[in-house]
Design a protein around this motif. Structure first.
Motif, PDB file in Angstrom:
ATOM      1  N   LEU A   1      13.969  23.222  54.838  1.00 51.92           N
ATOM      2  CA  LEU A   1      15.186  23.090  54.044  1.00 51.92           C
ATOM      3  C   LEU A   1      15.956  24.392  53.940  1.00 51.92           C
ATOM      4  CD1 LEU A   1      14.159  20.243  53.394  1.00 51.92           C
ATOM      5  CD2 LEU A   1      14.996  20.571  51.059  1.00 51.92           C
ATOM      6  N   ASP A   2      15.239  25.525  53.923  1.00 54.02           N
ATOM      7  CA  ASP A   2      15.929  26.819  53.947  1.00 54.02           C
ATOM      8  C   ASP A   2      16.745  26.968  55.237  1.00 54.02           C
ATOM      9  OD1 ASP A   2      14.913  27.550  51.498  1.00 54.02           O
ATOM     10  OD2 ASP A   2      13.293  28.780  52.330  1.00 54.02           O
ATOM     11  N   ASP A   3      16.145  26.571  56.360  1.00 48.74           N
ATOM     12  CA  ASP A   3      16.845  26.687  57.646  1.00 48.74           C
ATOM     13  C   ASP A   3      18.043  25.744  57.705  1.00 48.74           C
ATOM     14  OD1 ASP A   3      14.949  28.527  58.377  1.00 48.74           O
ATOM     15  OD2 ASP A   3      13.779  27.146  59.607  1.00 48.74           O
ATOM     16  N   LEU A   4      17.853  24.503  57.248  1.00 50.80           N
ATOM     17  CA  LEU A   4      18.965  23.552  57.242  1.00 50.80           C
ATOM     18  C   LEU A   4      20.103  24.042  56.360  1.00 50.80           C
ATOM     19  CD1 LEU A   4      17.218  20.050  57.098  1.00 50.80           C
ATOM     20  CD2 LEU A   4      18.441  21.057  59.029  1.00 50.80           C
ATOM     21  N   TRP A   5      19.765  24.635  55.248  1.00 48.17           N
ATOM     22  CA  TRP A   5      20.792  25.138  54.331  1.00 48.17           C
ATOM     23  C   TRP A   5      21.617  26.243  54.985  1.00 48.17           C
ATOM     24  CZ3 TRP A   5      22.738  23.369  49.919  1.00 48.17           C
ATOM     25  CH2 TRP A   5      23.538  24.214  49.151  1.00 48.17           C
ATOM     26  N   SER A   6      20.941  27.106  55.712  1.00 49.41           N
ATOM     27  CA  SER A   6      21.657  28.217  56.362  1.00 49.41           C
ATOM     28  C   SER A   6      22.606  27.725  57.448  1.00 49.41           C
ATOM     29  CB  SER A   6      20.652  29.210  56.959  1.00 49.41           C
ATOM     30  OG  SER A   6      19.940  28.619  58.040  1.00 49.41           O
ATOM     31  N   LEU A   7      22.328  26.538  58.018  1.00 49.97           N
ATOM     32  CA  LEU A   7      23.171  25.984  59.074  1.00 49.97           C
ATOM     33  C   LEU A   7      24.177  24.956  58.550  1.00 49.97           C
ATOM     34  CD1 LEU A   7      20.396  25.360  61.774  1.00 49.97           C
ATOM     35  CD2 LEU A   7      22.015  27.270  61.678  1.00 49.97           C
ATOM     36  N   ALA A   8      24.022  24.544  57.295  1.00 53.92           N
ATOM     37  CA  ALA A   8      24.830  23.441  56.753  1.00 53.92           C
ATOM     38  C   ALA A   8      26.274  23.860  56.537  1.00 53.92           C
ATOM     39  CB  ALA A   8      24.225  22.954  55.442  1.00 53.92           C
ATOM     40  N   ALA A   9      27.166  22.874  56.666  1.00 58.21           N
ATOM     41  CA  ALA A   9      28.600  23.114  56.485  1.00 58.21           C
ATOM     42  C   ALA A   9      28.982  23.031  55.011  1.00 58.21           C
ATOM     43  CB  ALA A   9      29.399  22.084  57.285  1.00 58.21           C
ATOM     44  N   THR A  10      29.952  23.855  54.639  1.00 62.07           N
ATOM     45  CA  THR A  10      30.469  23.835  53.269  1.00 62.07           C
ATOM     46  C   THR A  10      31.488  22.716  53.122  1.00 62.07           C
ATOM     47  OG1 THR A  10      30.170  26.225  53.097  1.00 62.07           O
ATOM     48  CG2 THR A  10      31.636  25.185  51.500  1.00 62.07           C
ATOM     49  N   PRO A  11      31.394  21.882  52.103  1.00 61.34           N
ATOM     50  CA  PRO A  11      32.353  20.783  51.932  1.00 61.34           C
ATOM     51  C   PRO A  11      33.778  21.293  51.767  1.00 61.34           C
ATOM     52  CG  PRO A  11      30.434  20.474  50.525  1.00 61.34           C
ATOM     53  CD  PRO A  11      30.326  21.848  51.085  1.00 61.34           C
ATOM     54  N   SER A  12      34.726  20.450  52.147  1.00 57.22           N
ATOM     55  CA  SER A  12      36.145  20.843  52.071  1.00 57.22           C
ATOM     56  C   SER A  12      36.562  21.151  50.636  1.00 57.22           C
ATOM     57  CB  SER A  12      37.021  19.711  52.632  1.00 57.22           C
ATOM     58  OG  SER A  12      36.789  18.501  51.919  1.00 57.22           O
ATOM     59  N   TRP A  13      35.976  20.445  49.657  1.00 58.98           N
ATOM     60  CA  TRP A  13      36.402  20.703  48.283  1.00 58.98           C
ATOM     61  C   TRP A  13      35.973  22.088  47.802  1.00 58.98           C
ATOM     62  CZ3 TRP A  13      32.490  16.874  48.964  1.00 58.98           C
ATOM     63  CH2 TRP A  13      31.211  17.226  48.485  1.00 58.98           C
ATOM     64  N   ARG A  14      34.938  22.672  48.441  1.00 60.23           N
ATOM     65  CA  ARG A  14      34.540  24.032  48.095  1.00 60.23           C
ATOM     66  C   ARG A  14      35.380  25.066  48.826  1.00 60.23           C
ATOM     67  NH1 ARG A  14      30.652  26.564  45.578  1.00 60.23           N
ATOM     68  NH2 ARG A  14      29.233  25.339  44.288  1.00 60.23           N
ATOM     69  N   ARG A  15      35.852  24.679  49.994  1.00 54.88           N
ATOM     70  CA  ARG A  15      36.705  25.611  50.760  1.00 54.88           C
ATOM     71  C   ARG A  15      38.138  25.608  50.255  1.00 54.88           C
ATOM     72  NH1 ARG A  15      34.192  22.851  55.189  1.00 54.88           N
ATOM     73  NH2 ARG A  15      36.198  21.862  55.678  1.00 54.88           N
ATOM     74  N   GLY A  16      38.427  24.695  49.327  1.00 62.50           N
ATOM     75  CA  GLY A  16      39.768  24.635  48.778  1.00 62.50           C
ATOM     76  C   GLY A  16      40.771  23.954  49.690  1.00 62.50           C
ATOM     77  N   THR A  17      40.275  23.117  50.614  1.00 56.92           N
ATOM     78  CA  THR A  17      41.172  22.412  51.542  1.00 56.92           C
ATOM     79  C   THR A  17      41.071  20.928  51.277  1.00 56.92           C
ATOM     80  OG1 THR A  17      39.447  22.289  53.219  1.00 56.92           O
ATOM     81  CG2 THR A  17      40.935  24.173  53.299  1.00 56.92           C
ATOM     82  N   ALA A  18      42.044  20.195  51.707  1.00 62.29           N
ATOM     83  CA  ALA A  18      42.058  18.743  51.515  1.00 62.29           C
ATOM     84  C   ALA A  18      41.012  18.088  52.391  1.00 62.29           C
ATOM     85  CB  ALA A  18      43.440  18.183  51.820  1.00 62.29           C
ATOM     86  N   PRO A  19      40.364  17.002  51.917  1.00 65.29           N
ATOM     87  CA  PRO A  19      39.378  16.304  52.751  1.00 65.29           C
ATOM     88  C   PRO A  19      40.004  15.799  54.043  1.00 65.29           C
ATOM     89  CG  PRO A  19      39.300  15.550  50.466  1.00 65.29           C
ATOM     90  CD  PRO A  19      40.523  16.404  50.591  1.00 65.29           C
TER      91      PRO A  19
END
Length: 268
Positions: A250-268
């Motif tokens: 899970l640590d490895d998956l987390w490091s590779l996981a994408a940040t959701p658009s709502w966290r990046r401040g962009t529209a879905p």
């Protein structure tokens, strides 16, 4: 049987001290008494070994997802709380976390920091699960259904983050709650509590739901119905290896996981 044998040996030995005929009859039988005592010792030793082995087994080998509340409560007894999740929407865990974090506002207990990381599928990508049930049961990607699930997860994170901010204002506990995306369908349900306990199960990927009678069916796994296997680091060497393996995964998956658009401040 062991207690009866021990009591019998004691009674005979005591009688032999005061009743001369019995004492004389037992003369030369010391070897027999020693053999009996050796037998009793062997039985007791074997029983103790079995008891010790049973204590090394996890107290619960398999639990239901609806039992997550007890694991969350146990995790929050620690000063540093670390909860990791990989699954579908995390709704079952969210409900338990929300009330437990809210409780810290009134009574933080020993807890001083909480870290929650939740991995959910990338609902922005075409998927076979979740999806609409098409002709002959074929999965048909449904962007509207996917967006609804993503919106639900966004609300979960916002509510957990809002409580974390209130805790920060109070100044007694710090908390961080974050969602990220992993690629693929929701197949595994994994919960890790304080890096010490791992719960793992498999979703029923062909479970269906119908929102309204006029709507089509959807392939929509039901997380609260998922049974979970339990491993604890302290249970045995094998469990220790399993727990460490899942922690790293899970640590490895987390490091590779994408940040959701709502966290990046962009529209879905």
């Amino acid at each position: 049987m062991t207690r009866t044998l021990l009591l019998g040996i004691f009674a005979i030995g005591l009688t032999a001290q005061f009743v001369k005929p019995v004492g004389e009859a037992l003369e030369g039988k010391a070897a027999l008494g020693g053999a009996l005592l050796s037998l009793v010792g062997y039985v007791l030793y074997d029983s103790v070994r079995e008891l010790a082995a049973s204590l090394r087994l996890p107290p619960q080998v398999r639990v239901q997802s609806r039992d997550l509340g007890s694991f969350v409560s146990e995790a929050f007894r620690a000063r540093e709380v670390e909860i990791r999740f990989l699954g579908y929407t995390g709704e079952t865990l969210y409900n338990e976390l929300y009330h437990r974090l809210e409780g810290l506002l009134d009574d933080p207990g020993p807890t001083r920091h909480v870290s929650v990381r939740i991995l959910i599928p990338d609902f922005g990508q075409p998927m076979t699960v979740p999806s609409r049930v098409g002709p002959n049961g074929a999965p048909v990607d449904d962007p509207v259904f996917r967006r609804g699930l993503e919106s639900k997860c966004e609300q979960y994170e916002q509510r957990l983050t809002a409580i974390a901010e209130r805790l920060a204002v109070a100044g007694r506990v710090t908390a961080e709650c974050e969602y990220r995306f992993y690629p693929g369908i929701p197949r595994d349900k994994i919960c890790i509590f304080n890096r010490e306990q791992v719960l793992h199960g498999l979703y029923d990927v062909v479970a269906r739901t119908v929102q309204r009678s006029t709507d089509p069916g959807f392939y929509d796994p039901k997380g609260y119905n998922t049974e979970l296997n339990v491993w604890a680091r302290s249970s045995s060497e094998d469990s220790w290896i399993v727990v460490d393996t899942w922690n790293k995964h899970l640590d490895d998956l987390w490091s590779l996981a994408a940040t959701p658009s709502w966290r990046r401040g962009t529209a879905p």
